[in-house]
Design an enzyme around this catalytic site. Structure first.
Site, PDB file in Angstrom:
ATOM      1  CG  ASP A  89      -0.203   0.000   2.533  1.00 18.82           C
ATOM      2  OD1 ASP A  89       0.625  -0.905   2.736  1.00 18.82           O
ATOM      3  OD2 ASP A  89      -0.447   0.899   3.374  1.00 18.82           O
ATOM      4  CD  GLU A 152       4.015   0.968   7.063  1.00 20.43           C
ATOM      5  OE1 GLU A 152       4.843   1.275   7.935  1.00 20.43           O
ATOM      6  OE2 GLU A 152       3.651   1.763   6.161  1.00 20.43           O
TER       7      GLU A 152
END
Length: 469
Positions: A89, A152
């Site tokens: 991400d 994250e």
């Protein structure tokens, strides 16, 4: 056994960058508006996860998708497991990119794209390190799980789920910070400040105030809309203010409605001084004029306690630990309307020696006169692995071997997956002389840094898992 790790990496350079380009082309920003049971943090992170697992399966690794939130690529066998944690991400792109952020391009020895340095570039370097070990058929005595997360940059929902259903590695590292090593990470705390939406009682009426994309990013852009009968004078004052401060801005008048936009500089929220917070500059300017009730409190609190104070001195929360350094605060996301009220997300990075409860109590004490309520968001305590731990020593030895530079321990304000393990650290992929563009416009990673990091990761992983027979 002597292995020329640089030669092995160089021989796979074209493949490495082809796979990395494939990953970088995926817009993997978390998107809750498109989240579903099948894509818990949106379709982009899921697509990137599946692509990484597909690459692992193509290369003959055992792979596992864990609920479209996380997954792993596995190699080796043994009683202990080394975890290498990366994430696919990325943070929102923001404005002002020279090239489209999901169309990777190499210019002047740099790879430009969102995620090139945080964390797709380092992640692919770590993966190719493991791929080299596998392809060379080197003898190993431990298992490796290359673990991929999809959240994250937000709430770590991916790792919460993964570690709830999969075994926790015994030790490991995350290629998501800098060399020589990060064996200390500050605690992370987000506190949401909430205000009412009353705008009555002032000569000007605040319609809206918006800034920031994520709590862990310094806001680059800020926009305020308000009603004023004195727009022409305010316009002159505004451009005088811009001239005297490190920002740019625009001012638009339509009838008695004013729209002001300010542009500062984005940066990672772990070090707010690296950026220029557009929101606090805009609020500071607006406090020169009469606004009423909650709108007044919203602007005044921002200007008085949050502007140009990354160490929270004005809040009475400045604290320094000899090993882990300063407490910092990043005012990351701002939103105000009369209908919805106001909110400000404060992202603290704090060392050992001060607690979450002490930070919250200090905030509550300082801000009682502003009609604000506090609520706790993401919270993680500080993390530290002693410098004499064999994991730390091995990783530092490998760094010294390949760079000729002394390896020393370091603490950062950023939060990496390294803190998931009691014996977990962050390791690269930025070098001491690298330019840090994480969370910034025109993010890039130097091609040489990607290659050199892959060399170090290959040797380091092998040293940690090799058979001693």
């Amino acid at each position: 056994m002597s292995i020329d790790w640089k030669k092995e990496v160089e021989s796979r350079k074209d493949d490495l960058f082809a796979d990395l380009f494939t990953l970088l082309k995926i817009d993997s920003v978390r998107d809750d508006s498109k989240a579903s049971e099948d894509a818990p943090v949106g379709p982009g992170p899921k697509e990137a996860l599946l692509k990484f697992l597909e690459i692992g399966a193509r290369d003959g690794f055992v792979t596992k998708n864990v609920g479209n939130l996380a997954g792993h690529i596995e190699y080796g066998a043994g009683d202990e497991t080394l975890g290498v944690f990366a994430h696919v991400d990325v943070v929102p792109v923001g404005s002002g990119w020279t090239n489209p952020p999901f169309e990777p391009v190499i210019k002047d020895g740099r790879l430009y794209a969102r995620g090139s340095s945080d964390d797709k570039g380092p992640g692919m370097a770590g993966y190719y390190a493991l791929k080299i070990i596998k392809e060379l058929g080197l003898p190993v005595s431990k298992r490796v799980r290359f673990i991929i997360g999809t959240d994250e940059e937000s709430g770590w929902k991916c790792m919460d789920h993964y570690l709830a259903v999969e075994e926790t590695p015994d030790f490991g590292f995350s290629p998501d910070a800098e060399f020589p090593i990060i064996n200390g990470e500050k605690g992370i705390l987000t506190v949401q400040l909430s205000f009412g939406g009353n705008t009555e009682g002032g000569a000007n009426e605040l319609i809206s105030f918006n800034s920031g994309l994520r709590e862990n990013m310094v806001p680059q852009d800020a926009k305020a809309i308000f009603i004023s009968e004195d727009a022409t004078k305010i316009e002159k004052d505004f451009f005088d203010f811009v001239e005297q401060n490190p920002i740019t801005g625009t001012f638009h008048i339509e009838g008695n409605q004013v729209t002001i936009e300010v542009v500062g500089k984005g940066a990672h929220g772990m070090e707010p001084k690296a950026g220029i917070n557009a929101a606090t500059y805009l609020a500071t300017f607006l406090t020169n004029y009469s606004f009423g009730s909650d709108a007044k409190h919203y602007l005044a609190l921002t200007a008085e306690y949050l502007h140009d104070d990354s160490r929270a001195t004005k809040l009475g929360l400045n604290y320094v630990d000899a090993v882990m350094g300063d407490l910092t605060v990043n005012p990351g996301v701002f939103h105000f309307t009369a209908k919805e009220g106001g909110s400000i997300a404060l992202n603290f990075r704090f060392p050992q020696g001060i607690t979450i409860e002490e930070i919250e109590a200090g905030l509550a004490s300082k801000l009682t006169d502003f009609g604000v309520t506090l609520s706790r968001g993401k919270a993680q305590t500080p993390h530290y692995v002693p410098a004499d731990d064999p994991l730390v020593q091995t990783l530092l030895d490998v760094y010294e071997k390949h760079t000729g530079e002394k390896g020393v321990e370091k603490t950062i304000g950023g939060g990496t997956y390294g803190r998931l393990l009691k014996r977990g650290v962050a390791y690269g992929a930025m070098f001491p002389n690298s330019i840090d563009t994480m969370h910034q416009t025109d993010e890039f990673m130097a091609i040489d840094d990607i290659i050199n990091a892959t060399v170090i990761y290959a040797d380091a992983i092998y040293q940690l898992i090799k058979s001693e027979d």
